[in-house]
Design an enzyme around this catalytic site. Structure first.
Site, short mmCIF file in Angstrom:
data_model
loop_
_atom_site.label_atom_id
_atom_site.label_comp_id
_atom_site.label_asym_id
_atom_site.label_seq_id
_atom_site.Cartn_x
_atom_site.Cartn_y
_atom_site.Cartn_z
CG HIS A 56 -2.82 -1.06 -7.07
ND1 HIS A 56 -3.24 -0.36 -5.97
CD2 HIS A 56 -2.88 -2.37 -6.70
CE1 HIS A 56 -3.55 -1.19 -4.99
NE2 HIS A 56 -3.33 -2.42 -5.42
NE ARG A 73 -4.21 -1.58 0.08
CZ ARG A 73 -4.30 -2.64 -0.74
NH1 ARG A 73 -3.33 -2.87 -1.62
NH2 ARG A 73 -5.35 -3.42 -0.71
P1 NAP Z 1 -1.79 -11.64 4.95
O1 NAP Z 1 -1.90 -13.06 4.49
O2 NAP Z 1 -2.78 -11.13 5.93
O3 NAP Z 1 -0.32 -11.46 5.54
C1 NAP Z 1 0.08 -10.34 6.23
C2 NAP Z 1 1.47 -10.58 6.82
O4 NAP Z 1 1.93 -9.35 7.38
C3 NAP Z 1 1.47 -11.62 7.95
O5 NAP Z 1 2.64 -12.40 7.87
C4 NAP Z 1 1.49 -10.75 9.20
O6 NAP Z 1 2.11 -11.34 10.31
C5 NAP Z 1 2.35 -9.60 8.72
N1 NAP Z 1 2.12 -8.42 9.56
C6 NAP Z 1 0.96 -7.78 9.81
N2 NAP Z 1 1.15 -6.74 10.63
C7 NAP Z 1 2.47 -6.73 10.92
C8 NAP Z 1 3.29 -5.92 11.74
N3 NAP Z 1 2.78 -4.87 12.42
N4 NAP Z 1 4.59 -6.21 11.83
C9 NAP Z 1 5.11 -7.27 11.15
N5 NAP Z 1 4.38 -8.09 10.34
C10 NAP Z 1 3.08 -7.81 10.25
O7 NAP Z 1 -1.84 -10.65 3.73
P2 NAP Z 1 -1.49 -10.97 2.18
O8 NAP Z 1 -2.61 -11.67 1.52
O9 NAP Z 1 -0.13 -11.57 2.13
O10 NAP Z 1 -1.46 -9.49 1.58
C11 NAP Z 1 -0.58 -8.51 2.08
C12 NAP Z 1 -0.91 -7.15 1.50
O11 NAP Z 1 -0.55 -7.12 0.13
C13 NAP Z 1 -2.40 -6.78 1.47
O12 NAP Z 1 -2.84 -6.32 2.73
C14 NAP Z 1 -2.44 -5.70 0.43
O13 NAP Z 1 -2.21 -4.45 1.03
C15 NAP Z 1 -1.28 -6.04 -0.49
N6 NAP Z 1 -1.71 -6.48 -1.83
C16 NAP Z 1 -1.27 -5.75 -2.90
C17 NAP Z 1 -1.63 -6.13 -4.17
C18 NAP Z 1 -1.13 -5.38 -5.37
O14 NAP Z 1 -1.53 -5.68 -6.49
N7 NAP Z 1 -0.22 -4.44 -5.20
C19 NAP Z 1 -2.44 -7.26 -4.37
C20 NAP Z 1 -2.87 -7.95 -3.26
C21 NAP Z 1 -2.49 -7.56 -1.98
P3 NAP Z 1 1.53 -12.67 11.02
O15 NAP Z 1 1.85 -13.78 10.04
O16 NAP Z 1 2.29 -12.75 12.26
O17 NAP Z 1 0.06 -12.41 11.16
C1 GLV Z 2 -5.00 -5.28 -4.18
O1 GLV Z 2 -4.26 -4.40 -3.90
C2 GLV Z 2 -5.71 -6.08 -3.22
O2 GLV Z 2 -5.63 -5.78 -2.01
O3 GLV Z 2 -6.40 -7.05 -3.63
#
Ligand code: NAP
Ligand code: GLV
Length: 316
Positions: free
Chosen positions: A279, A231
């Site tokens: 994005h 983000r």
């Molecule tokens: P997720 O499965 O919820 O994983 C989040 C990870 O971040 C977990 O390992 C969590 O730790 C860690 N975390 C959360 N808060 C933290 C903190 N304060 N300090 C250290 N680690 C922390 O999420 P995801 O599906 O991987 O997605 C991650 C992010 O990618 C989304 O929230 C979104 O913003 C972004 N995204 C971007 C795109 C794009 O196209 N650019 C697409 C999809 C998603 P724990 O394992 O300990 O809970």
């Molecule tokens: C994209 O950024 C998503 O959160 O799916």
């Protein structure tokens, strides 16, 4: 079952979602916001893509909010979000795979100087830089969730030295094979000085907003690069520009921004050390994502557990 389908979707996207979801769940009536208001008491679920504030008000029978986005930061910012209704977020292996591709591309281009060669081409300059081996490159991935695990796995398979960082403490239960280590918050400041590349895949929460700032960049070795795929608000843009200008950072690959679309006059567009993506690091794949939504709506109908629930109090 009556389901509200709404949010930041253009007519083509709405058509694609209705088609894919309708094929999987022919018994569901997919309602737009006006239809949902008319049938308010009967609407049991909402399938949403960052809907405008207030969209989910006045639906007394609502039992599930299913996000079409993986990150739910904007959804959770809505102060009118009905309390107590479970929220599920998008988790789709096709999205994880797309994110791994984007991260691998960025790291390869940084390791092999391909961004520098692109700059040289624009300057009509022929200069060979020393070739570096993947094994000598340390990549730090922030966030070891769905996306972070897919990315660390792909990078480790490609031979990079990979570390991951998550909030959950020192336990290494979820570290993919080949990932050097992952650790709790205080370890971040020990990991940063070793990282040639940092990839951000954290959710946007109160604890992670603005994390990539001047202090963070100063903790990296001189000449490190930053890849922000999560983000825009994770990163302090002015601090990044200062760190690039001072030579502390070498390059930034940015897929997400404080303001999207990135305004035409924004300095990132023309900056020689910044690569801008609109994005697209991991776009939702309607075909496979619809299957996940359908599984959750069937689970709701049948009283089975819902997958990928958001913990509202921690913000992801
Ligand atoms: P997720 O499965 O919820 O994983 C989040 C990870 O971040 C977990 O390992 C969590 O730790 C860690 N975390 C959360 N808060 C933290 C903190 N304060 N300090 C250290 N680690 C922390 O999420 P995801 O599906 O991987 O997605 C991650 C992010 O990618 C989304 O929230 C979104 O913003 C972004 N995204 C971007 C795109 C794009 O196209 N650019 C697409 C999809 C998603 P724990 O394992 O300990 O809970
Ligand atoms: C994209 O950024 C998503 O959160 O799916």
């Amino acid at each position: 079952m009556d389901v509200l389908l709404c949010g930041e979707l253009d007519a083509d996207e709405l058509h694609a979602w209705r088609g894919a979801l309708g094929a999987l769940l022919p018994e569901v009536r997919w309602l737009d916001p006006a239809q949902a208001r008319a049938a308010a008491a009967g609407v049991q679920a909402a399938v949403v893509a960052n809907p405008p504030r207030g969209s989910l008000l006045g639906l007394p029978g609502l039992r599930l909010i299913q996000s079409l986005w993986a990150g739910v930061d904007r959804l959770l910012e809505d102060p009118t979000l009905p309390a107590g209704v479970p929220i599920a977020r998008m988790v789709d292996p096709a999205m994880n795979a797309a994110m791994a591709e984007t991260a691998l591309w960025a790291v390869l281009a940084l390791q092999r100087d391909f961004f520098d060669y692109a700059r040289q081409q624009r300057a009509v300059r022929w200069r060979q830089l020393p070739q570096r081996r993947a094994e000598a490159w340390h990549v730090l991935v922030l966030g070891l969730g769905q996306m972070g695990r897919a990315v660390t796995r792909a990078l480790a398979q490609r031979g990079y030295r990979v570390s991951g960082w998550r909030s959950g403490g020192a336990a290494s239960d979820e570290a993919p094979a080949g990932v050097a280590g992952h650790a709790a918050f205080d370890a971040l400041w020990r990991l940063l000085p070793q990282a040639q590349v940092v990839i951000n895949l954290l959710p946007l929460t109160g604890a992670t907003r603005g994390l990539l700032d001047a202090r963070f960049f100063a903790a990296l070795p001189s000449g490190a690069s930053v890849v922000n795929l999560a983000r825009g608000a994770h990163l302090v843009e002015a601090d990044l520009l200062a760190a690039l200008g001072a030579g502390q950072l070498r390059h930034a690959v940015l897929d997400v921004f404080g303001e999207e679309p990135l305004p035409p006059q924004h300095p990132f567009w023309q900056h020689p050390q910044v690569t801008v993506l609109p994005h697209v690091a991991a776009q939702t794949d309607v075909g496979s994502a619809a299957a996940m939504v359908a599984r959750n709506l069937r689970a709701l109908r049948d009283g089975r557990p819902i997958e990928h629930l958001v913990q509202r109090e921690r913000g992801y």
